[in-house]
Design an enzyme around this catalytic site. Structure first.
Site, PDB file in Angstrom:
ATOM      1  N   HIS A  84       0.913  -1.106   0.249  1.00 37.39           N
ATOM      2  CA  HIS A  84       0.186   0.066  -0.479  1.00 37.39           C
ATOM      3  C   HIS A  84       0.818   0.716  -0.239  1.00 37.39           C
ATOM      4  O   HIS A  84       1.924   1.573   0.144  1.00 37.39           O
ATOM      5  CB  HIS A  84      -0.860   0.252   1.220  1.00 37.39           C
ATOM      6  N   ARG A 146      18.045   2.830  -9.439  1.00 40.05           N
ATOM      7  CA  ARG A 146      18.240   3.013 -10.916  1.00 40.05           C
ATOM      8  C   ARG A 146      19.038   1.941 -11.619  1.00 40.05           C
ATOM      9  O   ARG A 146      19.611   1.402 -10.560  1.00 40.05           O
ATOM     10  CB  ARG A 146      19.220   4.366 -11.255  1.00 40.05           C
ATOM     11  N   LYS A 149      23.254  -2.311 -15.159  1.00 38.02           N
ATOM     12  CA  LYS A 149      23.464  -2.723 -15.891  1.00 38.02           C
ATOM     13  C   LYS A 149      22.859  -3.705 -16.162  1.00 38.02           C
ATOM     14  O   LYS A 149      22.391  -4.536 -15.140  1.00 38.02           O
ATOM     15  CB  LYS A 149      24.995  -2.849 -16.229  1.00 38.02           C
TER      16      LYS A 149
END
Length: 151
Positions: A84, A146, A149
């Site tokens: 949630h 982020r 590779k």
């Protein structure tokens, strides 16, 4: 992104209390990993075979049934997985499915704080905050997570 639904009022009943107790007991570092996984399953988390879940891992206490963990996953100590979240645009709470694919490795103290899909074989670095979908076979890390590779 997964389908999400607006949370009107969380259900307060005996089943929810029992699930919360099982999830809290499962966090214990005194329990062996197999017993820890059994506690989480009783608590409502959908966990497939051959997973490792470290100590002090927290699963959503309100909607643990929206969390699905695939086969052969490794979730290390201190991770938090929530199904949630609060949407700042309309100032409302939503619930959505968290799906962790087969063979995923989640590093220590990682937070999964949104309704996301994590693809098969993905690796999430320690201390990351995951708030979006992660494709299969990729390494992600950071705050917010982020792409690093492909594997």
């Amino acid at each position: 992104m997964n389908d999400t639904s607006l949370i009107e009022k969380p259900p307060y009943n005996l089943k929810r209390i029992w699930r919360k107790v099982c999830i809290v007991v499962g966090k214990s570092s005194l329990l062996p990993p197999r017993l820890r996984i059994s506690c989480y399953k009783i608590g409502g988390v959908n966990i497939k075979d051959s997973c490792f879940i470290g100590s002090n891992v927290e699963f959503d206490g309100i909607y643990p049934n929206l969390i699905e963990i695939g086969k052969e996953c490794v979730i290390t100590s201190g991770c938090v997985i929530l199904s949630h979240f609060f949407n700042t645009n309309d100032r409302k709470f939503y619930a959505g499915r968290v799906v962790i694919g087969k063979g995923v490795f989640i590093g220590m103290n990682t937070l999964i704080v949104n309704a996301v899909n994590i693809g098969d074989g993905a690796v999430i670095g320690a201390g990351s905050i995951v708030n979006r979908d992660i494709p299969a076979g990729e390494i992600w890390a950071g705050n917010p997570a982020r792409f690093i590779k492909k594997l």
